[in-house]
Design a protein around this motif. Structure first.
Motif, short mmCIF file in Angstrom:
data_model
loop_
_atom_site.label_atom_id
_atom_site.label_comp_id
_atom_site.label_asym_id
_atom_site.label_seq_id
_atom_site.Cartn_x
_atom_site.Cartn_y
_atom_site.Cartn_z
N ILE A 4 50.18 45.56 64.98
CA ILE A 4 49.92 44.83 63.73
C ILE A 4 48.52 44.22 63.76
N GLY A 5 47.75 44.47 62.71
CA GLY A 5 46.44 43.86 62.56
C GLY A 5 46.56 42.56 61.77
N ILE A 6 45.89 41.52 62.24
CA ILE A 6 46.00 40.19 61.64
C ILE A 6 44.63 39.69 61.17
N ASP A 7 44.56 39.28 59.91
CA ASP A 7 43.37 38.61 59.39
C ASP A 7 43.48 37.14 59.81
N ALA A 8 42.87 36.81 60.94
CA ALA A 8 43.04 35.47 61.52
C ALA A 8 42.28 34.39 60.77
N MET A 9 41.37 34.79 59.88
CA MET A 9 40.55 33.81 59.17
C MET A 9 40.98 33.62 57.73
N GLY A 10 42.01 34.31 57.28
CA GLY A 10 42.46 34.22 55.90
C GLY A 10 43.53 33.16 55.70
N GLY A 11 43.44 32.40 54.61
CA GLY A 11 44.46 31.39 54.32
C GLY A 11 43.94 29.98 54.45
N VAL A 65 33.75 35.85 56.62
CA VAL A 65 35.07 35.50 56.06
C VAL A 65 35.02 35.66 54.55
N ILE A 66 36.02 36.29 53.97
CA ILE A 66 36.14 36.36 52.52
C ILE A 66 36.88 35.12 52.06
N GLU A 67 36.20 34.32 51.27
CA GLU A 67 36.77 33.05 50.82
C GLU A 67 37.67 33.25 49.60
N GLY A 68 38.46 32.23 49.29
CA GLY A 68 39.39 32.32 48.17
C GLY A 68 38.74 32.49 46.82
N ASP A 69 37.48 31.98 46.67
CA ASP A 69 36.81 32.08 45.38
C ASP A 69 35.81 33.24 45.31
N ASP A 70 35.78 34.08 46.33
CA ASP A 70 34.92 35.27 46.29
C ASP A 70 35.47 36.29 45.30
N GLN A 71 34.57 37.01 44.64
CA GLN A 71 35.02 38.09 43.76
C GLN A 71 35.49 39.25 44.64
N PRO A 72 36.75 39.66 44.48
CA PRO A 72 37.37 40.61 45.41
C PRO A 72 36.59 41.88 45.71
N LYS A 80 31.00 43.46 54.90
CA LYS A 80 31.55 44.55 55.70
C LYS A 80 32.10 44.08 57.05
N ASP A 81 31.58 42.95 57.53
CA ASP A 81 32.05 42.46 58.84
C ASP A 81 32.97 41.25 58.68
N SER A 82 33.63 41.16 57.53
CA SER A 82 34.61 40.10 57.33
C SER A 82 35.91 40.45 58.04
N SER A 83 36.69 39.43 58.37
CA SER A 83 37.94 39.66 59.10
C SER A 83 38.88 40.56 58.31
N LEU A 84 38.91 40.41 56.99
CA LEU A 84 39.81 41.22 56.17
C LEU A 84 39.38 42.68 56.15
N GLY A 106 43.25 39.14 45.80
CA GLY A 106 42.49 40.18 45.14
C GLY A 106 41.70 41.03 46.11
N ALA A 107 41.13 40.39 47.14
CA ALA A 107 40.37 41.12 48.14
C ALA A 107 41.29 42.02 48.98
N LEU A 108 42.49 41.53 49.28
CA LEU A 108 43.45 42.34 50.04
C LEU A 108 43.85 43.56 49.21
N LEU A 109 44.05 43.36 47.90
CA LEU A 109 44.37 44.48 47.02
C LEU A 109 43.22 45.48 46.96
N ALA A 110 41.99 44.96 46.80
CA ALA A 110 40.82 45.83 46.75
C ALA A 110 40.65 46.58 48.07
N GLY A 111 40.88 45.89 49.18
CA GLY A 111 40.79 46.54 50.48
C GLY A 111 41.83 47.63 50.64
N GLY A 112 43.03 47.36 50.13
CA GLY A 112 44.09 48.36 50.19
C GLY A 112 43.73 49.62 49.42
N ILE A 113 43.12 49.43 48.24
CA ILE A 113 42.77 50.57 47.39
C ILE A 113 41.54 51.31 47.91
N PHE A 114 40.46 50.57 48.22
CA PHE A 114 39.19 51.21 48.55
C PHE A 114 39.03 51.57 50.02
#
Length: 329
Positions: A4-11, A65-72, A80-84, A106-114
């Motif tokens: 399992i891969g974990i985004d340790a910096m998200g949340g 780190v991708i922050e909560g208010d970043d555009q996904p 490119k070197d963000s934890s997510l 939104g970033a997790l969704l975008a990451g899943g798609i792209f």
């Protein structure tokens, strides 16, 4: 081993609660191998503080780190070197079997798609949650797609039906369409056009329209809707649950007699509260992408994040993605 891969910096509580949750998960499931992605120094600090057994824990450094208010989409492309992003690339490259993040939805969704990519035949991935009702109900979409087509709702119904079979461990899955009335002619253009399509879809058992008030009763196993509607239902329920328990607390402390009654019902009330608690649910699943992707609650503490990891492991072990590919194809 399940990797399992974990985004340790998200949340909101990263990285401390995320890392603590990962440690707890490895204690509860000895078959886990976790890769924590993020600021190596901060992650190691928590691991040392908790005196963690590192035999099944690896740390991969990420500088951003991708922050909560970043555009996904911009965040996925620029950081490119963000934890997510690093975590999603591990999934794409087959280095992990599933991923979990409490970060930017939104970033997790975008990451899943792209990055991970969509399953062939799926035009819109959907965020899928389990509604805590008398008989739990899978709801999708709960936030990925505010605007959808009737055909998207059919895709959601197929994927949700497969997910419900695995989550609820049963074959007879009833699928409902969330509407403002049960009659076939009710609703806006979206649901009126979706109804006959769902009725004709052989891969599901279509129950018909369901009203929002019937979802807590669990009359269907899967309820499909656009992401705006689904997210509104879940947020309203979350707020309502908090309000009801706050009101109950006021009543309990209003008299000695009430306190005695509450004491006798303590275990039952705790069980009821736990069934409505996001910490116990284990996160939402992004269905339609080529890999197991679990979104934990943004405010996850160690227990909540641990449950999200355990659910991700279950979904991989069950062959969820393979089953979806088989039906959608």
């Amino acid at each position: 081993m399940i990797r399992i891969g974990i985004d340790a910096m998200g949340g909101d509580n990263a990285p401390k609660e995320i890392v603590k949750g990962a440690i707890l998960a490895t204690k509860l499931n000895k078959e886990l191998s976790l890769t924590l992605v993020g600021d190596e120094e901060k992650i190691n600090c928590v691991l040392d503080e908790q005196k963690a057994d590192r035999s099944h824990i690896e740390v991969v450094h990420a500088t951003e780190v991708i922050e909560g208010d970043d555009q996904p989409v911009k965040a996925i492309r620029r950081k490119k070197d963000s934890s997510l992003v690093v975590m999603m690339n591990l999934l794409k490259e087959g280095k992990v079997d599933a991923v979990v993040s409490a970060g930017n939805t939104g970033a997790l969704l975008a990451g899943g798609i792209f990055i991970a990519g969509r399953i062939e035949g799926v035009s819109r991935p959907a965020i899928t949650g389990i509604y805590p009702s008398l008989n739990p109900t899978v709801i999708l979409d709960i936030g990925a797609n505010a605007d959808v087509s009737p055909e998207h709702l059919v895709e959601f119904a197929k994927m949700g039906s497969i997910f419900a079979k695995i989550a609820f461990k049963k074959d007879d899955i009833k699928v409902g369409l969330i509407n403002i009335g049960t009659e076939e002619t009710k609703g806006n253009e979206l649901v009126k056009k979706a109804y006959p399509l769902l009725k004709e879809t052989q891969e599901i058992s279509f129950y018909g329209n369901v009203e929002a008030r019937d979802i807590p009763k669990g009359i269907v196993d899967v309820a499909v809707c656009d992401g705006f509607t689904g997210n509104t239902i879940l947020k309203l329920t979350e707020g309502l649950a908090e309000t009801i328990f706050a009101m109950m607390k006021e009543v309990v402390y209003s008299s000695t007699k009430a306190k005695m009654g509450a004491l006798l019902m303590k275990d039952s009330l705790k069980g009821m509260k736990d069934s409505l608690n996001y910490e116990e649910v284990g996160g939402a699943v992004l269905l339609g992408v080529d890999g197991v992707v679990v979104k934990a609650h943004g405010s996850s503490n160690a227990k909540a994040f641990s449950n999200a990891i355990l659910r991700a492991a279950e979904y991989h072990h069950s062959g969820l993605i393979a089953h979806i590919k088989e039906v959608i194809s």
